[in-house]
Design a protein around this motif. Structure first.
Motif, PDB file in Angstrom:
ATOM      1  N   ASP A  99       0.816  -1.225   0.000  1.00 58.51           N
ATOM      2  CA  ASP A  99       0.000   0.000   0.000  1.00 58.51           C
ATOM      3  C   ASP A  99       0.846   1.269   0.000  1.00 58.51           C
ATOM      4  N   HIS A 100       2.123   1.166   0.417  1.00 56.85           N
ATOM      5  CA  HIS A 100       3.015   2.333   0.376  1.00 56.85           C
ATOM      6  C   HIS A 100       3.395   2.636  -1.080  1.00 56.85           C
ATOM      7  N   VAL A 101       3.743   1.572  -1.817  1.00 56.05           N
ATOM      8  CA  VAL A 101       4.073   1.729  -3.238  1.00 56.05           C
ATOM      9  C   VAL A 101       2.826   2.205  -3.992  1.00 56.05           C
ATOM     10  N   ALA A 102       1.673   1.638  -3.630  1.00 56.99           N
ATOM     11  CA  ALA A 102       0.412   2.020  -4.281  1.00 56.99           C
ATOM     12  C   ALA A 102       0.113   3.499  -4.051  1.00 56.99           C
ATOM     13  N   LEU A 103       0.251   3.956  -2.805  1.00 60.49           N
ATOM     14  CA  LEU A 103      -0.071   5.356  -2.507  1.00 60.49           C
ATOM     15  C   LEU A 103       0.819   6.304  -3.314  1.00 60.49           C
ATOM     16  N   ALA A 104       2.125   5.985  -3.380  1.00 62.18           N
ATOM     17  CA  ALA A 104       3.051   6.840  -4.137  1.00 62.18           C
ATOM     18  C   ALA A 104       2.614   6.932  -5.602  1.00 62.18           C
ATOM     19  N   ALA A 105       2.273   5.795  -6.189  1.00 63.44           N
ATOM     20  CA  ALA A 105       1.863   5.779  -7.604  1.00 63.44           C
ATOM     21  C   ALA A 105       0.510   6.463  -7.793  1.00 63.44           C
ATOM     22  N   ASP A 106      -0.424   6.227  -6.866  1.00 65.08           N
ATOM     23  CA  ASP A 106      -1.765   6.811  -6.991  1.00 65.08           C
ATOM     24  C   ASP A 106      -1.714   8.339  -6.886  1.00 65.08           C
ATOM     25  N   LEU A 107      -0.892   8.852  -5.968  1.00 63.01           N
ATOM     26  CA  LEU A 107      -0.779  10.307  -5.817  1.00 63.01           C
ATOM     27  C   LEU A 107      -0.355  10.944  -7.137  1.00 63.01           C
ATOM     28  N   GLU A 108       0.676  10.372  -7.768  1.00 59.93           N
ATOM     29  CA  GLU A 108       1.170  10.918  -9.040  1.00 59.93           C
ATOM     30  C   GLU A 108       0.086  10.860 -10.113  1.00 59.93           C
ATOM     31  N   THR A 109      -0.556   9.696 -10.214  1.00 62.18           N
ATOM     32  CA  THR A 109      -1.534   9.494 -11.298  1.00 62.18           C
ATOM     33  C   THR A 109      -2.760  10.373 -11.116  1.00 62.18           C
ATOM     34  N   LEU A 110      -3.285  10.438  -9.906  1.00 64.91           N
ATOM     35  CA  LEU A 110      -4.493  11.243  -9.683  1.00 64.91           C
ATOM     36  C   LEU A 110      -4.183  12.734  -9.857  1.00 64.91           C
ATOM     37  N   HIS A 111      -2.983  13.144  -9.424  1.00 63.95           N
ATOM     38  CA  HIS A 111      -2.568  14.539  -9.602  1.00 63.95           C
ATOM     39  C   HIS A 111      -2.526  14.882 -11.090  1.00 63.95           C
ATOM     40  N   LYS A 112      -1.901  13.988 -11.857  1.00 64.66           N
ATOM     41  CA  LYS A 112      -1.769  14.220 -13.299  1.00 64.66           C
ATOM     42  C   LYS A 112      -3.141  14.220 -13.984  1.00 64.66           C
ATOM     43  N   ALA A 113      -4.071  13.437 -13.438  1.00 66.88           N
ATOM     44  CA  ALA A 113      -5.410  13.348 -14.044  1.00 66.88           C
ATOM     45  C   ALA A 113      -6.312  14.509 -13.624  1.00 66.88           C
ATOM     46  N   GLY A 114      -5.766  15.433 -12.827  1.00 64.10           N
ATOM     47  CA  GLY A 114      -6.551  16.629 -12.487  1.00 64.10           C
ATOM     48  C   GLY A 114      -7.410  16.508 -11.241  1.00 64.10           C
ATOM     49  N   CYS A 115      -7.186  15.453 -10.446  1.00 65.06           N
ATOM     50  CA  CYS A 115      -7.965  15.324  -9.207  1.00 65.06           C
ATOM     51  C   CYS A 115      -7.441  16.315  -8.172  1.00 65.06           C
ATOM     52  N   ARG A 116      -8.318  16.655  -7.242  1.00 70.77           N
ATOM     53  CA  ARG A 116      -7.911  17.566  -6.163  1.00 70.77           C
ATOM     54  C   ARG A 116      -7.998  16.813  -4.840  1.00 70.77           C
ATOM     55  N   PHE A 117      -6.868  16.740  -4.136  1.00 71.68           N
ATOM     56  CA  PHE A 117      -6.869  16.071  -2.831  1.00 71.68           C
ATOM     57  C   PHE A 117      -7.402  17.018  -1.775  1.00 71.68           C
ATOM     58  N   VAL A 118      -8.302  16.512  -0.956  1.00 70.92           N
ATOM     59  CA  VAL A 118      -8.886  17.311   0.122  1.00 70.92           C
ATOM     60  C   VAL A 118      -8.966  16.460   1.385  1.00 70.92           C
ATOM     61  N   SER A 119      -9.163  17.114   2.509  1.00 70.46           N
ATOM     62  CA  SER A 119      -9.359  16.374   3.763  1.00 70.46           C
ATOM     63  C   SER A 119     -10.766  15.792   3.787  1.00 70.46           C
ATOM     64  N   LEU A 120     -10.962  14.824   4.661  1.00 73.37           N
ATOM     65  CA  LEU A 120     -12.292  14.236   4.827  1.00 73.37           C
ATOM     66  C   LEU A 120     -13.297  15.311   5.233  1.00 73.37           C
ATOM     67  N   ALA A 121     -12.867  16.235   6.099  1.00 69.38           N
ATOM     68  CA  ALA A 121     -13.778  17.305   6.542  1.00 69.38           C
ATOM     69  C   ALA A 121     -14.205  18.174   5.362  1.00 69.38           C
ATOM     70  N   THR A 122     -13.262  18.488   4.480  1.00 70.29           N
ATOM     71  CA  THR A 122     -13.587  19.309   3.302  1.00 70.29           C
ATOM     72  C   THR A 122     -14.523  18.565   2.362  1.00 70.29           C
ATOM     73  N   LEU A 123     -14.255  17.269   2.173  1.00 69.45           N
ATOM     74  CA  LEU A 123     -15.094  16.469   1.268  1.00 69.45           C
ATOM     75  C   LEU A 123     -16.523  16.358   1.804  1.00 69.45           C
TER      76      LEU A 123
END
Ligand SMILES: [Zn+2]
Length: 274
Positions: free
Chosen positions: A22-46
């Motif tokens: 899951d550590h390798v997955a998180l690193a890859a997912d962060l890059e991919t979702l960022h590149k795809a235009g997703c916006r990371f937010v906190s649970l409270a914001t969501l």
């Protein structure tokens, strides 16, 4: 608006690929979702954006990160035999920020859902980890104060079947189906966590993703003064919408619902930008 909650388990390490670490997955997912235009937010914001009808609705898909069970692997680089030293999930997020700068994803944040009972953590650590004390609570206070993290409530003792039978029958978390048992699992846990972090957790994540009809249909909606949570999160896969049950929000689980970033984009129905 498109919004999703993702779950990672820092103890899910069986190799060094996205499908089994899951550590390798998180690193890859962060890059991919960022590149795809997703916006990371906190649970409270969501949760706010979904239920408080923030307008205008954000155009980018909102993604929020959660870590379950609160192993020290969430926040510390530690040896995980026989797979070597793993960066903490927090260090994976920090590495993303050092690569892209702090303004690339200003809302990047994760909620780490911890198990309150020291005895339950000791038992799970000895049965499921290495009995090396890697389910401690000495990092909770710093995590709650950290801009990238918050501590959430994952129950008093996970109602873990390996624990000794006490006042209540052990088994899945759907066995928690009375006011008293909910108070123990939710409120007693929240008070313990607050004593460590200085802040009462705002969110509850159901152990095993399970909840009884009583817990999600009556306890959480009817006793808000008691538990003081803003939402409870399950693990039914799905996007979060205004029609979602606030007391059993859907969540995608790494390893179960996707095993590489392309599959994650597919379940979020996010197109890769050209
Ligand atoms: Zn759990």
């Amino acid at each position: 608006m498109k919004a999703a909650i993702l779950a990672y388990h820092s103890q899910n390490i069986a190799g060094d690929e996205t499908a089994n670490n899951d550590h390798v997955a998180l690193a890859a997912d962060l890059e991919t979702l960022h590149k795809a235009g997703c916006r990371f937010v906190s649970l409270a914001t969501l949760v706010d954006a979904i239920f408080e009808c923030v307008s205008p609705a954000p155009e980018s898909p909102l993604v929020c990160l959660t870590f379950d069970d609160g192993c020290d692997y969430d926040v510390r680089a530690l040896e995980f035999p026989p797979h070597g030293t793993q960066p903490g999930l927090l260090q994976v997020m920090e590495a993303f920020i050092s690569r892209h700068g702090s303004t690339a994803q200003p809302g990047l944040h994760a909620t780490s859902f911890v198990i309150a009972s020291p005895e339950a953590r000791r038992m799970i650590d000895s049965k499921s980890l290495f009995g090396a004390g890697h389910m401690s609570d000495d990092w909770w206070h710093a995590a709650e104060a950290h801009p990238l993290l918050a501590i959430g409530n994952h129950g008093w003792d996970h109602n873990h079947p390996d624990l000794e039978e006490g006042q209540y029958a052990r088994g899945g978390f759907d066995m928690v189906d009375s006011f008293e048992h909910c108070q123990q699992q939710v409120v007693q846990a929240a008070e313990f966590i607050k004593a460590k972090t200085g802040r009462r957790p705002m969110f509850f994540a159901y152990p095993f993703g399970e909840s009884s009809e009583y817990t999600r249909g009556e306890y959480f909606p009817m006793h808000r003064d008691e538990h003081r949570c803003l939402a409870a999160i399950g693990t039914d896969p799905g996007l979060v919408t205004a029609q979602s049950n606030r007391w059993n929000l859907p969540r995608f689980v790494c390893g179960r619902d996707w095993s590489n970033p392309a599959e994650l984009l597919a379940i979020l129905s996010v197109e890769t930008s050209p």
